[in-house]
Design an enzyme around this catalytic site. Structure first.
Site, short mmCIF file in Angstrom:
data_model
loop_
_atom_site.label_atom_id
_atom_site.label_comp_id
_atom_site.label_asym_id
_atom_site.label_seq_id
_atom_site.Cartn_x
_atom_site.Cartn_y
_atom_site.Cartn_z
CG ASP A 123 -0.53 0.79 -3.79
OD1 ASP A 123 -1.60 0.54 -4.37
OD2 ASP A 123 -0.46 1.46 -2.74
N GLY A 136 -0.11 5.15 -0.99
CA GLY A 136 -1.13 5.88 -0.25
C GLY A 136 -0.59 7.07 0.53
CD GLN A 137 -3.14 10.96 4.73
OE1 GLN A 137 -3.92 10.10 5.14
NE2 GLN A 137 -3.12 12.19 5.21
N GLY A 154 0.82 -1.22 0.00
CA GLY A 154 0.00 0.00 0.00
C GLY A 154 0.85 1.26 0.00
CE1 TYR A 207 -9.22 1.50 8.37
CE2 TYR A 207 -9.91 2.95 10.14
CZ TYR A 207 -8.94 2.50 9.29
OH TYR A 207 -7.68 3.06 9.33
NE ARG A 230 -3.50 4.10 -5.05
CZ ARG A 230 -3.32 5.36 -4.69
NH1 ARG A 230 -3.21 6.31 -5.59
NH2 ARG A 230 -3.23 5.68 -3.41
#
Ligand SMILES: NC(=O)c1ccc[n+]([C@@H]2O[C@H](COP(=O)([O-])OP(=O)(O)OC[C@H]3O[C@@H](n4cnc5c(N)ncnc54)[C@H](O)[C@@H]3O)[C@@H](O)[C@H]2O)c1
Length: 322
Positions: A34, A11-12, A8, A141, A36
């Site tokens: 990731d 991401g942020q 990941g 979540y 993407r």
């Protein structure tokens, strides 16, 4: 010297953690992955691979090829996005973690997994929220975060995997946009303040939540993994915080720099309900005592840095719009 794989990574958090890890451990020793394709710095400054973290075989292959000894597992669906597709969130958040833990067990890797203030719920004491307390979250979540904490502790106790984690509060950053969390307003507000001078906030004015500036969050992820294991009484996961914000308080701080900035409140009932189920202030004494955690950015320093960095990025002036 560690050899690290980050899931990941686009991401942020990954967008800032990967460069920090590469600076500390060497560019070629940190493999960013990731589902993407990442942009800019992440791909240019070291190895990047497309990898679905729920695919155990692909993960195993990457860990073998790069002789990885530490996994930073960041891939997940965040709170607001997860609520739109709970089944997918369960599959990614739990399926990804199980795959990571199994690969870590097979290859003797250490694992960092971020938990969240979302691992608490409406029956948790909200102010202050102790390190060890009731965890009955009401979001999918949060359910995956509590289950993830327990699973990481289980893999440590049962198989000796070196699992560690922190419960991040809302994270404020200027490099990558947030990925669909309930605290995203605290990033959006800065973009709108600089671009239009106005912001419509999806949380109510007095909704108080813990927050942290990204440089502190990145340092926490590195420091907890470098901590002396002998001192750790807890592992998954440590409460950490830096400041308690409400939209009203943050708007007032921004107005010190941009006096014409205005905010209105157009409350989104889904995200407001999520925020109201979370703590108002978590107690991070255990992290301070067991591995020396201390934040460096409070509200004032974070606001100055966010406005300065974003003004540069957006080509805006910090002089108030008239
Ligand atoms: N940002 C916050 O405020 C915050 C707060 C608390 C905890 N956390 C936790 O920190 C971690 C990272 O959060 P973030 O803010 O960087 O999230 P983000 O949404 O910005 O990034 C997550 C990344 O995971 C990737 N991803 C999704 N599914 C994947 C899959 N199957 N395989 C591989 N990659 C996949 C996405 O493409 C994305 O780049 C998450 O576990 C999150 O729950 C974040």
């Amino acid at each position: 010297m560690r050899r690290i794989l980050v899931t990941g990574a686009a991401g942020q958090i990954g967008s800032e953690l990967v460069p920090a890890l590469r600076e500390r451990y060497g560019e070629s020793n940190v493999v960013a992955t990731d589902i993407r394709r990442a942009e800019g710095g992440l791909v240019e400054s070291g190895p990047f691979e497309l990898l679905d973290c729920t695919d155990g075989h692909a993960l195993d292959d990457a860990v073998r090829r790069h002789r990885v000894d530490t996994i930073y597992h960041l891939a997940a669906l965040l709170s607001a996005t997860a609520e739109r597709d709970p089944r997918l969130a369960y599959d990614i958040n739990m399926g990804g973690l199980v795959a990571v833990l199994e690969v870590a067990r097979a290859h003797g890797c250490a694992v960092f997994t971020p938990s969240s203030i979302a691992a608490f719920g409406p029956t948790t004491p909200p102010d202050p929220t102790p390190q060890d307390t009731i965890q009955r979250p009401t979001t999918i979540y949060g359910v995956t975060k509590v289950a993830g904490e327990l699973l990481c502790d289980y893999y440590h106790l049962r198989f000796g995997v070196d699992t560690r984690g922190v419960r991040y509060p809302g994270l404020i950053s200027h490099v990558a946009l947030p990925g669909g969390g309930t605290t995203d307003y605290a990033v959006d507000i800065f973009y709108h303040a600089l671009e239009s001078g106005r912001y419509a906030c999806f949380l109510a004015e007095d909704t108080q939540l813990d927050m942290m500036y990204m440089p502190d969050a990145v340092r926490a992820a590195i420091e907890v993994m470098e901590a002396d294991p002998v001192r750790l009484r807890h592992r998954n996961a440590f409460n950490i915080t830096a400041m308690q914000l409400t939209p009203g308080r943050l708007a007032a701080e921004i107005r010190k720099h941009l006096p014409d900035f205005t905010i209105e409140y157009v409350v989104d009932p889904v995200r407001q309900a999520i925020a109201e189920s979370w703590p108002r202030r978590i107690d991070d004494t255990a992290a301070r005592e067991e591995w020396g955690w201390a934040p460096r950015y409070g509200l004032e320093a974070m606001t100055v840095d966010m406005l300065t960095q974003l003004a540069k990025k957006l080509g805006r002036s910090l002089a108030p719009a008239r």
